[in-house]
Write a protein that holds these residues in place. Sequence first.
Motif, PDB file in Angstrom:
ATOM      1  N   ALA A 183       0.852  -1.193   0.000  1.00  0.00           N
ATOM      2  CA  ALA A 183       0.000   0.000   0.000  1.00  0.00           C
ATOM      3  C   ALA A 183       0.885   1.240   0.000  1.00  0.00           C
ATOM      4  O   ALA A 183       2.045   1.206   0.399  1.00  0.00           O
ATOM      5  CB  ALA A 183      -0.909  -0.003   1.231  1.00  0.00           C
ATOM      6  N   THR A 184       0.328   2.341  -0.453  1.00  0.00           N
ATOM      7  CA  THR A 184       1.035   3.607  -0.429  1.00  0.00           C
ATOM      8  C   THR A 184       1.016   4.165   0.983  1.00  0.00           C
ATOM      9  O   THR A 184       0.005   4.084   1.666  1.00  0.00           O
ATOM     10  CB  THR A 184       0.354   4.589  -1.402  1.00  0.00           C
ATOM     11  OG1 THR A 184       0.872   4.368  -2.693  1.00  0.00           O
ATOM     12  CG2 THR A 184       0.583   6.013  -1.059  1.00  0.00           C
ATOM     13  N   ASN A 185       2.137   4.744   1.397  1.00  0.00           N
ATOM     14  CA  ASN A 185       2.154   5.410   2.697  1.00  0.00           C
ATOM     15  C   ASN A 185       2.265   6.917   2.478  1.00  0.00           C
ATOM     16  O   ASN A 185       2.592   7.365   1.374  1.00  0.00           O
ATOM     17  CB  ASN A 185       3.271   4.846   3.584  1.00  0.00           C
ATOM     18  CG  ASN A 185       4.643   5.038   2.996  1.00  0.00           C
ATOM     19  OD1 ASN A 185       5.114   6.157   2.850  1.00  0.00           O
ATOM     20  ND2 ASN A 185       5.306   3.932   2.654  1.00  0.00           N
ATOM     21  N   PRO A 186       1.952   7.721   3.482  1.00  0.00           N
ATOM     22  CA  PRO A 186       1.951   9.176   3.297  1.00  0.00           C
ATOM     23  C   PRO A 186       3.287   9.739   2.820  1.00  0.00           C
ATOM     24  O   PRO A 186       3.318  10.684   2.028  1.00  0.00           O
ATOM     25  CB  PRO A 186       1.596   9.717   4.686  1.00  0.00           C
ATOM     26  CG  PRO A 186       0.870   8.614   5.359  1.00  0.00           C
ATOM     27  CD  PRO A 186       1.486   7.343   4.827  1.00  0.00           C
ATOM     28  N   GLU A 187       4.387   9.150   3.291  1.00  0.00           N
ATOM     29  CA  GLU A 187       5.698   9.649   2.894  1.00  0.00           C
ATOM     30  C   GLU A 187       5.951   9.395   1.410  1.00  0.00           C
ATOM     31  O   GLU A 187       6.480  10.260   0.700  1.00  0.00           O
ATOM     32  CB  GLU A 187       6.782   9.001   3.759  1.00  0.00           C
ATOM     33  CG  GLU A 187       6.653   9.309   5.246  1.00  0.00           C
ATOM     34  CD  GLU A 187       5.632   8.444   5.989  1.00  0.00           C
ATOM     35  OE1 GLU A 187       5.321   8.769   7.144  1.00  0.00           O
ATOM     36  OE2 GLU A 187       5.132   7.441   5.430  1.00  0.00           O
ATOM     37  N   GLN A 188       5.555   8.204   0.925  1.00  0.00           N
ATOM     38  CA  GLN A 188       5.673   7.914  -0.510  1.00  0.00           C
ATOM     39  C   GLN A 188       4.758   8.843  -1.309  1.00  0.00           C
ATOM     40  O   GLN A 188       5.135   9.311  -2.384  1.00  0.00           O
ATOM     41  CB  GLN A 188       5.257   6.476  -0.808  1.00  0.00           C
ATOM     42  CG  GLN A 188       6.261   5.434  -0.449  1.00  0.00           C
ATOM     43  CD  GLN A 188       5.704   4.051  -0.701  1.00  0.00           C
ATOM     44  OE1 GLN A 188       4.566   3.744  -0.331  1.00  0.00           O
ATOM     45  NE2 GLN A 188       6.493   3.208  -1.326  1.00  0.00           N
ATOM     46  N   ALA A 189       3.568   9.079  -0.800  1.00  0.00           N
ATOM     47  CA  ALA A 189       2.627   9.951  -1.501  1.00  0.00           C
ATOM     48  C   ALA A 189       3.192  11.362  -1.629  1.00  0.00           C
ATOM     49  O   ALA A 189       3.024  12.014  -2.666  1.00  0.00           O
ATOM     50  CB  ALA A 189       1.273   9.962  -0.793  1.00  0.00           C
ATOM     51  N   LEU A 190       3.880  11.824  -0.593  1.00  0.00           N
ATOM     52  CA  LEU A 190       4.515  13.145  -0.651  1.00  0.00           C
ATOM     53  C   LEU A 190       5.608  13.159  -1.716  1.00  0.00           C
ATOM     54  O   LEU A 190       5.690  14.089  -2.521  1.00  0.00           O
ATOM     55  CB  LEU A 190       5.081  13.523   0.718  1.00  0.00           C
ATOM     56  CG  LEU A 190       5.770  14.875   0.812  1.00  0.00           C
ATOM     57  CD1 LEU A 190       4.826  16.014   0.442  1.00  0.00           C
ATOM     58  CD2 LEU A 190       6.334  15.075   2.220  1.00  0.00           C
ATOM     59  N   ALA A 191       6.444  12.113  -1.733  1.00  0.00           N
ATOM     60  CA  ALA A 191       7.494  12.024  -2.752  1.00  0.00           C
ATOM     61  C   ALA A 191       6.884  11.957  -4.154  1.00  0.00           C
ATOM     62  O   ALA A 191       7.371  12.598  -5.085  1.00  0.00           O
ATOM     63  CB  ALA A 191       8.394  10.814  -2.499  1.00  0.00           C
ATOM     64  N   ALA A 192       5.804  11.187  -4.304  1.00  0.00           N
ATOM     65  CA  ALA A 192       5.135  11.081  -5.608  1.00  0.00           C
ATOM     66  C   ALA A 192       4.551  12.424  -6.031  1.00  0.00           C
ATOM     67  O   ALA A 192       4.647  12.809  -7.204  1.00  0.00           O
ATOM     68  CB  ALA A 192       4.044  10.020  -5.558  1.00  0.00           C
ATOM     69  N   SER A 193       3.970  13.149  -5.096  1.00  0.00           N
ATOM     70  CA  SER A 193       3.404  14.468  -5.411  1.00  0.00           C
ATOM     71  C   SER A 193       4.482  15.426  -5.883  1.00  0.00           C
ATOM     72  O   SER A 193       4.302  16.141  -6.874  1.00  0.00           O
ATOM     73  CB  SER A 193       2.699  15.054  -4.180  1.00  0.00           C
ATOM     74  OG  SER A 193       1.583  14.299  -3.843  1.00  0.00           O
ATOM     75  N   LEU A 194       5.596  15.440  -5.167  1.00  0.00           N
ATOM     76  CA  LEU A 194       6.691  16.321  -5.560  1.00  0.00           C
ATOM     77  C   LEU A 194       7.249  15.925  -6.920  1.00  0.00           C
ATOM     78  O   LEU A 194       7.444  16.778  -7.790  1.00  0.00           O
ATOM     79  CB  LEU A 194       7.807  16.292  -4.517  1.00  0.00           C
ATOM     80  CG  LEU A 194       9.036  17.117  -4.878  1.00  0.00           C
ATOM     81  CD1 LEU A 194       8.695  18.600  -4.981  1.00  0.00           C
ATOM     82  CD2 LEU A 194      10.144  16.887  -3.860  1.00  0.00           C
ATOM     83  N   SER A 195       7.471  14.625  -7.129  1.00  0.00           N
ATOM     84  CA  SER A 195       8.018  14.145  -8.399  1.00  0.00           C
ATOM     85  C   SER A 195       7.089  14.494  -9.561  1.00  0.00           C
ATOM     86  O   SER A 195       7.532  14.976 -10.607  1.00  0.00           O
ATOM     87  CB  SER A 195       8.244  12.635  -8.319  1.00  0.00           C
ATOM     88  OG  SER A 195       8.731  12.134  -9.540  1.00  0.00           O
ATOM     89  N   SER A 196       5.809  14.251  -9.371  1.00  0.00           N
ATOM     90  CA  SER A 196       4.823  14.520 -10.421  1.00  0.00           C
ATOM     91  C   SER A 196       4.737  16.012 -10.736  1.00  0.00           C
ATOM     92  O   SER A 196       4.756  16.416 -11.906  1.00  0.00           O
ATOM     93  CB  SER A 196       3.459  13.982  -9.972  1.00  0.00           C
ATOM     94  OG  SER A 196       2.482  14.228 -10.930  1.00  0.00           O
ATOM     95  N   CYS A 197       4.678  16.837  -9.703  1.00  0.00           N
ATOM     96  CA  CYS A 197       4.600  18.283  -9.905  1.00  0.00           C
ATOM     97  C   CYS A 197       5.862  18.802 -10.592  1.00  0.00           C
ATOM     98  O   CYS A 197       5.784  19.607 -11.514  1.00  0.00           O
ATOM     99  CB  CYS A 197       4.388  18.982  -8.561  1.00  0.00           C
ATOM    100  SG  CYS A 197       4.226  20.772  -8.686  1.00  0.00           S
ATOM    101  N   HIS A 198       7.011  18.326 -10.133  1.00  0.00           N
ATOM    102  CA  HIS A 198       8.274  18.770 -10.729  1.00  0.00           C
ATOM    103  C   HIS A 198       8.323  18.390 -12.215  1.00  0.00           C
ATOM    104  O   HIS A 198       8.695  19.204 -13.059  1.00  0.00           O
ATOM    105  CB  HIS A 198       9.466  18.156  -9.986  1.00  0.00           C
ATOM    106  CG  HIS A 198      10.782  18.613 -10.502  1.00  0.00           C
ATOM    107  ND1 HIS A 198      11.390  19.766 -10.062  1.00  0.00           N
ATOM    108  CD2 HIS A 198      11.600  18.089 -11.452  1.00  0.00           C
ATOM    109  CE1 HIS A 198      12.535  19.925 -10.719  1.00  0.00           C
ATOM    110  NE2 HIS A 198      12.688  18.915 -11.565  1.00  0.00           N
ATOM    111  N   MET A 199       7.902  17.138 -12.528  1.00  0.00           N
ATOM    112  CA  MET A 199       7.903  16.704 -13.923  1.00  0.00           C
ATOM    113  C   MET A 199       6.985  17.582 -14.781  1.00  0.00           C
ATOM    114  O   MET A 199       7.377  18.041 -15.855  1.00  0.00           O
ATOM    115  CB  MET A 199       7.466  15.245 -14.047  1.00  0.00           C
ATOM    116  CG  MET A 199       7.442  14.758 -15.499  1.00  0.00           C
ATOM    117  SD  MET A 199       6.277  13.420 -15.806  1.00  0.00           S
ATOM    118  CE  MET A 199       4.702  14.226 -15.573  1.00  0.00           C
TER     119      MET A 199
END
Length: 150
Positions: free
Chosen positions: A50-66
């Motif tokens: 499952a996704t955890n909040p810390e991974q979700a934060l990293a995914a949000s940053l990665s997606s926004c940066h991209m």
Amino acid sequence: MSNLSVTLSWTRNALNLAPGQYSNAHDITYNADYTLPGDAAPDWGGDASATNPEQALAASLSSCHMMTFLALAAKASWAISTYHDHAEAVLGKLPDGKMAVTDLKLSPRVTFDTGMEKSPEDIEKMHERAHRYCFVANSVSARMHIKPVP
């Protein structure tokens, strides 16, 4: 401005809400039609699938940066063919002893169409610009490290 939301649902799976006796597993629903399982990080007793909040934060940053990088690259007429990133969230303690995501690391790799080349310096400058304009990056106080991969 935009108002963006998700719906989070959790149900107790134990008789009582007592330390170490309940699950943090929950569902996160986006746009009322896509549900993602969420849980604590494995180090905190969560399910690694499952996704955890810390991974979700990293995914949000990665997606926004991209998305910011691609928007800026499109304006500069860069012919980008692929963008891949490996994002990491690092948990640690703040000076006051509180646990936090203390570092967020991006390792983006950009490839170009045949015939299009940019120097590592040009790519790094574009990543710096993308970081400055990324909505998520502007919302986070953790140190962020962006190291483009050649």
